[in-house]
Write an enzyme that holds these catalytic residues in place. Structure first.
Site, short mmCIF file in Angstrom:
data_model
loop_
_atom_site.label_atom_id
_atom_site.label_comp_id
_atom_site.label_asym_id
_atom_site.label_seq_id
_atom_site.Cartn_x
_atom_site.Cartn_y
_atom_site.Cartn_z
N SER A 219 0.81 12.65 7.48
CA SER A 219 0.64 13.17 8.72
C SER A 219 1.75 13.05 9.30
O SER A 219 2.67 12.28 9.01
CB SER A 219 -0.49 12.11 9.07
OG SER A 219 -0.72 11.92 10.76
N TYR A 232 -2.92 3.55 10.55
CA TYR A 232 -3.00 4.99 9.82
C TYR A 232 -1.47 5.41 9.77
O TYR A 232 -1.36 5.73 8.49
CB TYR A 232 -3.74 5.82 10.91
CG TYR A 232 -3.94 7.28 10.53
CD1 TYR A 232 -4.81 7.77 9.63
CD2 TYR A 232 -3.11 8.29 11.13
CE1 TYR A 232 -4.85 8.63 9.19
CE2 TYR A 232 -3.23 9.71 10.69
CZ TYR A 232 -4.07 9.90 9.64
OH TYR A 232 -4.11 11.18 9.19
#
Ligand SMILES: NC(=O)c1ccc[n+]([C@@H]2O[C@H](COP(=O)([O-])OP(=O)(O)OC[C@H]3O[C@@H](n4cnc5c(N)ncnc54)[C@H](OP(=O)(O)O)[C@@H]3O)[C@@H](O)[C@H]2O)c1
Length: 270
Positions: A219, A232
């Site tokens: 990501s 995350y």
């Protein structure tokens, strides 16, 4: 004046030839388009010898280049024949769509799902061709990983696995790192990092067999620290570091390691 126009058209013709031959040579270097290059060169020589009008030469060469581009474009696509791919996290989102896309492109798809009774998994079973197999595969569950490995090994034989797509991931909720529960941090690490590492380790023998590739969906948050994405982002950063290291280790085996770092996408199911 006529001479200038003729000269310009002659130059244009030469330029067109150089560009087309150059582009085709690039494809030839990848083992494709040899016949198109031969056709272009032969046609170029014939046009130069037999056609004296520059307008006609440019016109005919433009038509030929367009035809070669149109007919030869299929060769730019990778052949999907006899290629098997395992994708994790196909219950929804990117994984689900990718499984359907690769199935429609003719690949042998093993679609790992967190829950084989989830609506996404059932939809996949219903919509896909017989080339797609939905597999129960929680990437934090070692015995499910081993079972999936045994099954895929038995199905792919000597060809091995051409690609593993580490797509499964969890985001949870977006909140300040200070208040995010430790349980959620652990979940991020377990799924986004350790789970994909375990899958990669277990399936490496099959991938090495086919000189295949490992594609991991990290990501943007793993590269750029973003408020609200502490856990995350950290787990995705770990994924990037791990893949960066194994990319270099596996190069000598002919295995490619690819990281994809999407920004924010509204995927189909979320
Ligand atoms: N969409 C974006 O904007 C974006 C941006 C950057 C990166 N990504 C990454 O891209 C990947 C796919 O994201 P997405 O947007 O398609 O989200 P998604 O729809 O939530 O897809 C992730 C899938 O992984 C599954 N999963 C969760 N834990 C698992 C486990 N332990 N084992 C196997 N599967 C598990 C999820 O199942 P459940 O739904 O049942 O939990 C879900 O089907 C993720 O790794 C995500 O981090 C997405």
């Amino acid at each position: 004046m006529e001479g200038i126009v003729e000269g310009c058209l002659g130059f244009l013709y030469g330029l067109l030839m150089v560009i087309c031959v150059g582009l085709l040579l690039l494809r030839v270097a990848e083992g494709r388009s040899v016949r198109w290059l031969a056709l272009l060169v032969v046609s170029g020589v014939m046009l130069s010898c037999w056609v004296h009008s520059s307008v006609l030469k440019v016109g005919l060469m433009s038509v030929l280049c367009s035809v070669i581009h149109y007919v030869g474009r299929e060769e730019v696509m990778l052949s999907t024949l006899d290629k098997a791919v395992l994708i994790t996290g196909c219950d929804s989102g990117f994984g689900h769509d990718l499984a359907r896309f690769l199935d429609s492109a003719g690949m042998r798809v093993f679609a790992g799902v967190l829950n084989e009774l989830s609506p996404g998994a059932l939809k996949l079973k219903k919509a896909a061709s017989p080339n797609l197999t939905v597999l129960q595969l929680d990437i934090t569950n070692s015995s499910q990983i081993t079972q999936a490995y045994q099954y895929i090994k038995s199905q792919t034989g000597k060809a091995g696995l051409w690609a593993l797509v580490n797509n499964a991931g969890v985001l949870g909720y977006v909140c300040d790192g200070e208040i995010q529960p430790i349980k959620m941090y652990k979940r991020h690490v377990d799924v986004n990092f350790i789970g994909s590492v375990e899958i990669t380790q277990v399936f490496l023998p099959l991938i090495r067999q086919s000189k295949g590739r490992i594609i991991s969906i990290s990501s943007l948050a793993g590269e750029v620290p973003l408020p609200g994405f502490a856990g995350y982002g950290a787990s995705k950063a770990a994924m990037i570091a791990y893949n960066g290291a194994i990319r270099q280790e596996l190069y000598r085996w002919g295995v490619r390691v690819i990281i994809i770092q999407p920004g924010a996408f509204k995927t189909s199911e979320n």
